[in-house]
Design a protein around this motif. Structure first.
Motif, PDB file in Angstrom:
ATOM      1  N   GLY A  45       0.801  -0.775   0.179  1.00  0.00           N
ATOM      2  CA  GLY A  45      -0.133   0.169   0.159  1.00  0.00           C
ATOM      3  C   GLY A  45       1.049   1.296   0.229  1.00  0.00           C
ATOM      4  O   GLY A  45       1.920   1.495  -0.138  1.00  0.00           O
ATOM      5  N   ARG A  90      -9.164   2.207   2.618  1.00  0.00           N
ATOM      6  CA  ARG A  90      -8.556   0.835   2.827  1.00  0.00           C
ATOM      7  C   ARG A  90      -9.879   1.201   3.782  1.00  0.00           C
ATOM      8  O   ARG A  90     -10.705   1.906   4.029  1.00  0.00           O
ATOM      9  CB  ARG A  90      -7.403   1.130   3.684  1.00  0.00           C
ATOM     10  CG  ARG A  90      -5.905   1.719   2.697  1.00  0.00           C
ATOM     11  CD  ARG A  90      -4.904   0.822   4.570  1.00  0.00           C
ATOM     12  NE  ARG A  90      -3.625   1.434   3.716  1.00  0.00           N
ATOM     13  CZ  ARG A  90      -2.956   2.076   4.037  1.00  0.00           C
ATOM     14  NH1 ARG A  90      -3.126   3.161   5.147  1.00  0.00           N
ATOM     15  NH2 ARG A  90      -2.016   2.044   3.085  1.00  0.00           N
ATOM     16  N   GLU A 100      -7.300  -1.897  -0.831  1.00  0.00           N
ATOM     17  CA  GLU A 100      -6.546  -0.663  -0.717  1.00  0.00           C
ATOM     18  C   GLU A 100      -7.269  -0.687  -2.554  1.00  0.00           C
ATOM     19  O   GLU A 100      -6.627  -1.001  -2.663  1.00  0.00           O
ATOM     20  CB  GLU A 100      -5.120   0.208   0.006  1.00  0.00           C
ATOM     21  CG  GLU A 100      -4.703   1.160  -0.351  1.00  0.00           C
ATOM     22  CD  GLU A 100      -3.649   1.459   0.163  1.00  0.00           C
ATOM     23  OE1 GLU A 100      -2.835   1.864  -0.892  1.00  0.00           O
ATOM     24  OE2 GLU A 100      -3.488   0.919   0.982  1.00  0.00           O
TER      25      GLU A 100
END
Length: 132
Positions: A45, A90, A100
């Protein structure tokens, strides 16, 4: 254990299934598997947002018929390109899977361009189905 030995151990245990990424037009989707909760093994992420204004936001999404609140951030920089003005969200599912999604960096496309295609990205996210 060396870093390479550790990575080899993780690969033998989990394969390439800890973090999966999909890029679609001006957006992206990442799925982090439950064993990787809190990036235990690999980061999956956004890692930072730079020195820009960060505005917390959220939106409702439906996954497998269940409503979830995706927590997100809009990052506003010095111009409207997706390199400086972007967003990401998220959501953590009950089994600890983390999804995400958001806009992909671009020096030529704008945040407004991304917003025009965001509904298509959300259709992909909403198509998530857990496979046992």
């Amino acid at each position: 254990m060396t870093a390479d030995e550790y990575l080899n151990q993780l690969r033998s245990r989990y394969g390439d299934k800890l973090c999966v990424s999909v890029k679609y037009q001006l957006g992206y989707i990442l799925l982090s598997a439950p064993p990787n909760l809190n990036s235990r093994y690999v980061h999956c992420g956004v890692t930072g947002v730079g020195d820009y204004e960060v505005v917390a936001t959220s939106e409702e999404i439906t996954l497998e018929g269940q409503a979830y609140t995706a927590e997100g951030w809009e990052v506003v920089g010095p111009d409207e390109t997706l390199a400086h003005h972007y967003e990401f969200f998220r959501v953590r599912l009950p089994d600890a899977t983390v999804i995400e999604y958001g806009s992909w960096p671009s020096a030529t496309a704008t945040y407004a361009d991304y917003l025009k295609m965001k509904s298509e990205l959300l259709k992909i996210v909403s198509s998530y189905t857990q496979i046992q």
